[in-house]
Motif scaffolding. Structure first.
Motif, mmCIF file in Angstrom:
data_model
loop_
_atom_site.group_PDB
_atom_site.id
_atom_site.type_symbol
_atom_site.label_atom_id
_atom_site.label_comp_id
_atom_site.label_asym_id
_atom_site.label_seq_id
_atom_site.Cartn_x
_atom_site.Cartn_y
_atom_site.Cartn_z
ATOM 1 N N ASP A 277 -0.578 -24.357 22.668
ATOM 2 C CA ASP A 277 -0.893 -25.429 21.732
ATOM 3 C C ASP A 277 -1.818 -24.866 20.665
ATOM 4 O O ASP A 277 -3.038 -25.004 20.742
ATOM 5 C CB ASP A 277 -1.555 -26.602 22.465
ATOM 6 N N GLY B 170 17.566 -36.323 21.206
ATOM 7 C CA GLY B 170 16.361 -37.072 20.887
ATOM 8 C C GLY B 170 16.005 -37.080 19.411
ATOM 9 O O GLY B 170 15.135 -37.842 18.992
ATOM 10 N N TYR C 146 11.203 -34.156 18.801
ATOM 11 C CA TYR C 146 10.112 -33.797 19.700
ATOM 12 C C TYR C 146 9.731 -32.342 19.495
ATOM 13 O O TYR C 146 10.581 -31.464 19.425
ATOM 14 C CB TYR C 146 10.515 -34.036 21.153
ATOM 15 N N LYS D 190 3.003 -29.973 23.613
ATOM 16 C CA LYS D 190 2.835 -31.137 24.472
ATOM 17 C C LYS D 190 1.387 -31.588 24.503
ATOM 18 O O LYS D 190 0.460 -30.800 24.296
ATOM 19 C CB LYS D 190 3.306 -30.822 25.899
ATOM 20 N N GLN D 191 1.225 -32.865 24.763
ATOM 21 C CA GLN D 191 -0.098 -33.453 24.947
ATOM 22 C C GLN D 191 -0.041 -34.366 26.160
ATOM 23 O O GLN D 191 0.812 -35.252 26.228
ATOM 24 C CB GLN D 191 -0.532 -34.235 23.712
ATOM 25 N N ASN D 192 -0.917 -34.103 27.119
ATOM 26 C CA ASN D 192 -0.888 -34.855 28.376
ATOM 27 C C ASN D 192 0.486 -34.783 29.053
ATOM 28 O O ASN D 192 0.966 -35.751 29.641
ATOM 29 C CB ASN D 192 -1.277 -36.314 28.148
ATOM 30 N N GLY D 193 1.110 -33.623 28.927
ATOM 31 C CA GLY D 193 2.393 -33.396 29.574
ATOM 32 C C GLY D 193 3.603 -33.948 28.846
ATOM 33 O O GLY D 193 4.730 -33.797 29.322
ATOM 34 N N LYS D 194 3.384 -34.574 27.678
ATOM 35 C CA LYS D 194 4.504 -35.165 26.939
ATOM 36 C C LYS D 194 4.662 -34.469 25.586
ATOM 37 O O LYS D 194 3.658 -34.149 24.939
ATOM 38 C CB LYS D 194 4.275 -36.658 26.740
ATOM 39 N N PRO D 195 5.906 -34.237 25.158
ATOM 40 C CA PRO D 195 6.117 -33.592 23.858
ATOM 41 C C PRO D 195 5.530 -34.429 22.721
ATOM 42 O O PRO D 195 5.632 -35.662 22.713
ATOM 43 C CB PRO D 195 7.649 -33.522 23.746
ATOM 44 N N LEU D 196 4.914 -33.729 21.767
ATOM 45 C CA LEU D 196 4.392 -34.414 20.592
ATOM 46 C C LEU D 196 5.533 -34.827 19.665
ATOM 47 O O LEU D 196 6.551 -34.130 19.578
ATOM 48 C CB LEU D 196 3.442 -33.489 19.826
#
Length: 205
Positions: A33, A117, A142, A146-152
């Motif tokens: 990141d 997506g 996407y 990732k942030q908190n395990g989710k793609p930004l």
């Protein structure tokens, strides 16, 4: 229905860009990141010479690829997961479209088909780059980040210009949504620097 061949050639070009030319670069500088400071473009530009076009880009970013397809990105933004910041530049040599608008729709459709997506965000716009009329549209998808395990959320600006040789020169300006506004002035300057020419040979720098 349009033939899928242009889409396959597009996907092949992008795959080669992401997997081969930047592989060594990613090994040395990529981070999971990267901070904006790591990818921030410099104010000094250098030039990419491609097949029938030239384009200026920040001199602290790197360009890799071939004469007709290149990836321009900060090394920290390239990883095995993909490209989180940068510009994909390429040529779509074959076009079965009857108009520039149709060619742009087909090009965007090819990206959507190969990127689950992803969707078109907003309406296409007319753009003029050094006397050449083209089209632009924004795509949403996407990011590899990732942030908190989710793609930004990612924002991609797709611009296409007709080439004198036929087909299109396309550019995809890539960024996470959170940083797009900071990168937009640089992306706009890169777009404004594009010059098309009739030459059929060139080389990346």
């Amino acid at each position: 229905m349009q033939s899928p061949r242009p889409y396959r050639s597009l996907v092949l070009a992008l795959t080669l860009l992401l997997v081969q030319p930047f592989a060594l670069m990613a090994q040395g500088g990529a981070t999971a990141d990267p901070s904006f400071k790591q990818i921030k473009p410099s104010g000094k530009f250098t030039q990419l010479q491609g097949d029938g076009f030239t384009l200026d880009y920040p001199d602290n970013w790197k360009a890799a690829g071939s004469a007709d397809s290149s990836l321009i990105a900060p090394p920290a933004a390239v990883s095995e997961a993909g490209v989180s910041y940068g510009v994909i530049v390429g040529t779509n040599l074959s076009s079965e479209a009857a108009s520039l608008d149709e060619a742009m729709r087909n090009l965007a459709k090819g990206f959507l088909q190969q990127n689950p997506g992803m969707h078109v965000s907003g309406e296409p716009h007319h753009v003029t780059v050094n006397g050449v009329e083209g089209r632009s549209v924004e795509l949403a998808g996407y990011s590899p980040l990732k942030q908190n395990g989710k793609p930004l959320p990612e924002r991609d600006w797709l611009v296409a210009l007709p080439r004198a040789q036929g087909g299109l020169l396309y550019m995809v300006f890539v960024s996470p949504e959170r940083d797009f506004s900071q990168l937009h002035p640089t992306y706009q300057k890169m777009l404004d620097s594009v010059h098309l020419r009739a030459a059929s040979t060139g080389s990346s720098q």
